[in-house]
Each structure stands twice: as structure tokens, then as C-alpha cells.
Design a protein around this motif. Structure first.
Motif, PDB file in Angstrom:
ATOM      1  N   GLY A 199      30.319  26.626  43.605  1.00  0.00           N
ATOM      2  CA  GLY A 199      29.824  27.898  43.781  1.00  0.00           C
ATOM      3  C   GLY A 199      30.645  28.954  43.350  1.00  0.00           C
ATOM      4  O   GLY A 199      31.951  28.538  43.050  1.00  0.00           O
ATOM      5  N   PRO A 200      30.435  30.161  43.060  1.00  0.00           N
ATOM      6  CA  PRO A 200      31.094  31.295  42.635  1.00  0.00           C
ATOM      7  C   PRO A 200      32.389  31.550  43.349  1.00  0.00           C
ATOM      8  O   PRO A 200      33.314  31.890  42.811  1.00  0.00           O
ATOM      9  CB  PRO A 200      30.014  32.469  42.482  1.00  0.00           C
ATOM     10  N   ASP A 201      32.112  31.350  44.751  1.00  0.00           N
ATOM     11  CA  ASP A 201      32.999  31.768  45.474  1.00  0.00           C
ATOM     12  C   ASP A 201      34.303  30.598  45.358  1.00  0.00           C
ATOM     13  O   ASP A 201      35.522  31.286  45.405  1.00  0.00           O
ATOM     14  CB  ASP A 201      32.802  32.045  47.156  1.00  0.00           C
ATOM     15  N   GLU A 202      33.927  29.424  45.454  1.00  0.00           N
ATOM     16  CA  GLU A 202      34.771  28.413  45.216  1.00  0.00           C
ATOM     17  C   GLU A 202      35.416  28.444  43.733  1.00  0.00           C
ATOM     18  O   GLU A 202      36.708  28.230  43.755  1.00  0.00           O
ATOM     19  CB  GLU A 202      34.117  27.047  45.396  1.00  0.00           C
ATOM     20  N   ARG A 203      34.890  28.886  42.935  1.00  0.00           N
ATOM     21  CA  ARG A 203      35.589  28.882  41.516  1.00  0.00           C
ATOM     22  C   ARG A 203      36.450  30.221  41.470  1.00  0.00           C
ATOM     23  O   ARG A 203      37.552  29.848  41.037  1.00  0.00           O
ATOM     24  CB  ARG A 203      34.466  29.315  40.694  1.00  0.00           C
ATOM     25  N   ALA A 204      36.036  31.212  42.294  1.00  0.00           N
ATOM     26  CA  ALA A 204      37.044  32.249  42.528  1.00  0.00           C
ATOM     27  C   ALA A 204      38.322  31.817  43.271  1.00  0.00           C
ATOM     28  O   ALA A 204      39.376  32.290  42.831  1.00  0.00           O
ATOM     29  CB  ALA A 204      36.529  33.504  43.015  1.00  0.00           C
ATOM     30  N   ALA A 205      38.410  31.132  44.037  1.00  0.00           N
ATOM     31  CA  ALA A 205      39.360  30.612  44.979  1.00  0.00           C
ATOM     32  C   ALA A 205      40.075  29.712  44.235  1.00  0.00           C
ATOM     33  O   ALA A 205      41.506  29.707  44.146  1.00  0.00           O
ATOM     34  CB  ALA A 205      38.768  29.813  46.075  1.00  0.00           C
ATOM     35  N   VAL A 206      39.698  28.913  43.358  1.00  0.00           N
ATOM     36  CA  VAL A 206      40.426  27.834  42.505  1.00  0.00           C
ATOM     37  C   VAL A 206      41.245  28.939  41.300  1.00  0.00           C
ATOM     38  O   VAL A 206      42.305  28.453  41.145  1.00  0.00           O
ATOM     39  CB  VAL A 206      39.362  26.950  41.623  1.00  0.00           C
ATOM     40  N   ALA A 207      40.589  29.753  40.968  1.00  0.00           N
ATOM     41  CA  ALA A 207      41.357  30.463  39.856  1.00  0.00           C
ATOM     42  C   ALA A 207      42.517  31.335  40.408  1.00  0.00           C
ATOM     43  O   ALA A 207      43.628  31.548  39.969  1.00  0.00           O
ATOM     44  CB  ALA A 207      40.257  31.578  39.201  1.00  0.00           C
ATOM     45  N   ALA A 208      42.155  31.886  41.762  1.00  0.00           N
ATOM     46  CA  ALA A 208      43.452  32.551  42.353  1.00  0.00           C
ATOM     47  C   ALA A 208      44.440  31.485  42.655  1.00  0.00           C
ATOM     48  O   ALA A 208      45.662  32.000  42.736  1.00  0.00           O
ATOM     49  CB  ALA A 208      42.734  32.966  43.761  1.00  0.00           C
ATOM     50  N   ARG A 209      44.233  30.393  43.058  1.00  0.00           N
ATOM     51  CA  ARG A 209      45.089  29.303  43.643  1.00  0.00           C
ATOM     52  C   ARG A 209      46.239  28.953  42.160  1.00  0.00           C
ATOM     53  O   ARG A 209      47.341  29.002  42.326  1.00  0.00           O
ATOM     54  CB  ARG A 209      44.638  28.187  44.073  1.00  0.00           C
ATOM     55  N   PHE A 210      45.634  29.099  40.998  1.00  0.00           N
ATOM     56  CA  PHE A 210      46.128  28.865  39.803  1.00  0.00           C
ATOM     57  C   PHE A 210      47.165  30.033  39.654  1.00  0.00           C
ATOM     58  O   PHE A 210      48.447  29.904  39.151  1.00  0.00           O
ATOM     59  CB  PHE A 210      45.325  28.464  38.688  1.00  0.00           C
ATOM     60  N   LYS A 211      46.611  31.338  39.815  1.00  0.00           N
ATOM     61  CA  LYS A 211      47.297  32.372  39.382  1.00  0.00           C
ATOM     62  C   LYS A 211      48.507  32.504  40.696  1.00  0.00           C
ATOM     63  O   LYS A 211      49.615  32.862  40.002  1.00  0.00           O
ATOM     64  CB  LYS A 211      46.483  33.560  39.380  1.00  0.00           C
ATOM     65  N   ALA A 212      48.187  32.137  41.809  1.00  0.00           N
ATOM     66  CA  ALA A 212      49.314  32.349  42.681  1.00  0.00           C
ATOM     67  C   ALA A 212      50.211  31.355  42.361  1.00  0.00           C
ATOM     68  O   ALA A 212      51.494  31.479  42.803  1.00  0.00           O
ATOM     69  CB  ALA A 212      48.907  32.261  44.013  1.00  0.00           C
ATOM     70  N   ALA A 213      50.126  30.320  41.876  1.00  0.00           N
ATOM     71  CA  ALA A 213      51.037  29.054  41.721  1.00  0.00           C
ATOM     72  C   ALA A 213      51.844  29.419  40.105  1.00  0.00           C
ATOM     73  O   ALA A 213      52.759  28.716  39.958  1.00  0.00           O
ATOM     74  CB  ALA A 213      50.375  27.949  41.676  1.00  0.00           C
ATOM     75  N   GLY A 214      51.263  30.137  39.309  1.00  0.00           N
ATOM     76  CA  GLY A 214      51.808  30.493  38.284  1.00  0.00           C
ATOM     77  C   GLY A 214      51.754  29.385  37.090  1.00  0.00           C
ATOM     78  O   GLY A 214      52.742  29.186  36.556  1.00  0.00           O
ATOM     79  N   VAL A 215      50.627  28.589  37.353  1.00  0.00           N
ATOM     80  CA  VAL A 215      50.311  27.344  36.536  1.00  0.00           C
ATOM     81  C   VAL A 215      49.020  27.679  35.870  1.00  0.00           C
ATOM     82  O   VAL A 215      47.983  28.442  36.551  1.00  0.00           O
ATOM     83  CB  VAL A 215      50.132  26.301  37.627  1.00  0.00           C
ATOM     84  N   GLU A 216      48.784  27.165  34.477  1.00  0.00           N
ATOM     85  CA  GLU A 216      47.700  27.729  33.700  1.00  0.00           C
ATOM     86  C   GLU A 216      46.666  26.592  33.868  1.00  0.00           C
ATOM     87  O   GLU A 216      46.964  25.318  33.770  1.00  0.00           O
ATOM     88  CB  GLU A 216      47.980  27.928  32.350  1.00  0.00           C
ATOM     89  N   PRO A 217      45.467  26.778  33.948  1.00  0.00           N
ATOM     90  CA  PRO A 217      44.102  25.751  33.955  1.00  0.00           C
ATOM     91  C   PRO A 217      44.242  25.692  32.524  1.00  0.00           C
ATOM     92  O   PRO A 217      43.496  26.336  31.838  1.00  0.00           O
ATOM     93  CB  PRO A 217      43.272  26.353  34.542  1.00  0.00           C
ATOM     94  N   LEU A 218      44.555  24.486  31.883  1.00  0.00           N
ATOM     95  CA  LEU A 218      44.677  24.103  30.629  1.00  0.00           C
ATOM     96  C   LEU A 218      43.248  23.824  30.180  1.00  0.00           C
ATOM     97  O   LEU A 218      42.658  24.341  28.996  1.00  0.00           O
ATOM     98  CB  LEU A 218      45.300  22.975  30.143  1.00  0.00           C
ATOM     99  N   GLY A 219      42.522  22.910  30.727  1.00  0.00           N
ATOM    100  CA  GLY A 219      41.066  22.675  30.330  1.00  0.00           C
ATOM    101  C   GLY A 219      40.358  22.075  31.381  1.00  0.00           C
ATOM    102  O   GLY A 219      40.814  21.506  32.188  1.00  0.00           O
ATOM    103  N   VAL A 220      38.956  22.019  31.090  1.00  0.00           N
ATOM    104  CA  VAL A 220      37.962  21.257  32.009  1.00  0.00           C
ATOM    105  C   VAL A 220      37.720  19.965  31.056  1.00  0.00           C
ATOM    106  O   VAL A 220      36.895  19.918  30.219  1.00  0.00           O
ATOM    107  CB  VAL A 220      36.750  22.126  32.346  1.00  0.00           C
ATOM    108  N   ALA A 221      38.219  18.794  31.755  1.00  0.00           N
ATOM    109  CA  ALA A 221      37.649  17.772  30.898  1.00  0.00           C
ATOM    110  C   ALA A 221      36.501  17.058  31.438  1.00  0.00           C
ATOM    111  O   ALA A 221      36.467  16.360  32.461  1.00  0.00           O
ATOM    112  CB  ALA A 221      39.066  16.471  31.292  1.00  0.00           C
TER     113      ALA A 221
END
Length: 266
Positions: free
Chosen positions: A45-67
């Protein structure tokens, strides 16, 4: 070039642990296997997606792609395939990932021409939606279209910037292409490159990078020679090979091997 690894190598691992591995072992990004078995998939859901994006940003890691697993050349109705692709595109947009992966998936009951036309029709339609969300659809060199020449038969028909190619170096090699041939075919549309290693054409159990027969040196050489500066993503297929060594213990060695290849090529 920037380095990533796929969560196919750490099946079911919580995202926080995946990001911890990336930062601990010096990888710039992560390719997310988008399947219900995994923590990140189109059902979030939207909140879960926002949390995933925030985790990536906090870690300084890029989400390269959705396979994803949409099969664009598969026989059948277009609507279900297009809906699956749109779901992947929406997920990538919400996570801030620039790419999604789709498979060809042509069937044995089709002629090559029919499979090409089906894939091109669907990709052309989906590419318009992809342009609106700012994500590229990458057709992986795989199954019915495993070589660069195969993929380009489709992408040449599509002719849309938002439809590109994902070069899986194992499949082009199994298809009989040399790296310089694969690059020449895919270069106009290349999104990123999946690297891996295996023992032989008959035994595709994943190995540490450099421990097998795949022409990784030649792949990096041809990319470097042409000034390509995109992503190399290690797709370690642990999910399909339970006997394979755990990926976490191989990540530093893998990064160092790729770094040596890049240094030598330069």
C-alpha cells in the motif's frame, strides 16, 4: 560504473538487512525482486511504499530497479500483461527506482515473428504509460529472446525511449553471442547489465564472480571501451539453487572482483 546486487540472491530477507548488506559491502544500489515472496512487491500500500523509499534514502542506497515477471511476448490477451506492467511501473515510481524488468516469455506455439510483434505491441503501449511516471521498461535478454539480437528485433519495432534492454550476460553467452556482439546490438537501448557466474552451460548453479566460465572480463572491457558508465548488477540466483553458497559471504569478494575488472579495463 556503479554496482548493485539483486535480492534474488537473498530470498525473503527483510529490507533493513538487505540495505545493511549493501552499505557494509560497498554496493551503491539494490535490484528488488518484485514477487509476493519478497518484502517489496506491487501489493504494498501507499504507506508501505513510502516507508521503503525512506529506508533506501536513509541508508544512502539507490533502488536500481523493480524486477518483475511480466512476459511481454507470451500468447494471450494483452490486458492482463499491460495491467501487470503498469503495477510494476507504479511501484518503481513510488520507490524512486528508474527501471522495471520484464521478460520476453514467448511461447513455443508462436512463430518468432508473432512473438516479436506481440512483445512490441505491448511494450509500445506500456511505454506511453512509463513516460508519464518517469520509469523505463527494460526487456531482459532471457528465455525466448536470450540474445542481444533477439531483444533488438523487438525494441527496433517499438522505437520508444522508455522501452529499453537489460543485458543478462549469462543468457547472451548461452545464446552463442560474444560480448562485443551483445553490446553492439543492445547499446542504443541499454539500461543496465546483470552480471553473474556459472560453472558451465550445463551447470548454471551460481558461483562467486570470477569463479566460473562467463566472460565477465570481456563484458567489462567492451563497456569501458565504449565509455558506458551505467550499472552492473550482480544477479545471484540463490532462490532457484538452494545448494548455492549464501550470497552475504560473497559480496565483498564480488565487489572487489568487479572493481579489479574495471581498473584493468581502464
Amino acid at each position: 560504473m556503479k554496482l548493485a546486487f539483486s535480492t534474488l540472491g537473498v530470498p525473503g530477507m527483510p529490507l533493513a538487512d538487505v540495505l545493511g548488506l549493501a552499505t557494509a559491502h560497498g554496493y551503491h544500489g539494490v535490484e528488488l525482486r518484485a514477487h509476493p515472496e519478497e518484502p517489496v512487491h506491487p501489493g504494498l500500500g501507499p504507506d508501505e511504499r513510502a516507508a521503503v523509499a525512506a529506508r533506501f534514502k536513509a541508508a544512502g542506497v539507490e533502488p536500481l530497479g523493480v524486477a518483475g515477471y511480466a512476459r511481454v511476448a507470451a500468447p494471450g490477451d494483452d490486458d492482463a500483461v499491460l495491467a501487470e506492467i503498469r503495477g510494476l511501473l507504479d511501484l518503481a515510481r513510488d520507490l524512486g527506482a528508474p527501471y522495471i524488468r520484464v521478460f520476453p516469455g514467448g511461447g513455443s506455439e508462436q512463430s518468432p515473428e508473432e512473438a516479436d510483434a506481440t512483445a512490441a505491441r505491448r511494450l509500445g503501449t506500456a511505454a506511453e504509460y512509463a513516460a508519464g511516471v518517469g520509469v523505463r521498461i527494460l526487456l531482459e535478454t532471457h528465455d525466448s529472446h536470450r540474445t542481444g539480437a533477439d531483444a533488438m528485433r523487438v525494441l527496433g519495432l517499438v522505437g520508444h525511449r522508455q522501452a529499453g534492454a537489460l543485458w543478462d550476460v549469462m543468457h547472451t553467452w548461452l545464446g552463442g553471442e560474444q560480448p562485443f556482439e551483445s553490446y553492439a546490438a543492445l547499446a542504443p537501448h541499454l539500461g543496465y547489465v546483470q552480471v553473474k557466474d556459472i560453472a558451465s552451460a550445463e551447470d548454471t548453479t551460481p558461483l562467486a564472480l570470477g569463479a566460473g566460465v562467463l566472460p565477465l572480463t570481456e563484458v567489462v572491457d567492451v563497456l569501458s571501451r565504449h565509455g558506458w558508465d551505467g550499472w552492473l548488477c550482480w544477479e545471484y540466483e540463490k532462490r532457484w539453487y538452494e545448494s548455492a553458497a549464501p550470497l552475504p559471504g560473497l559480496l565483498t569478494e564480488g565487489r572487489e572482483h568487479l572493481a579489479r575488472l574495471l581498473t584493468d579495463a581502464a
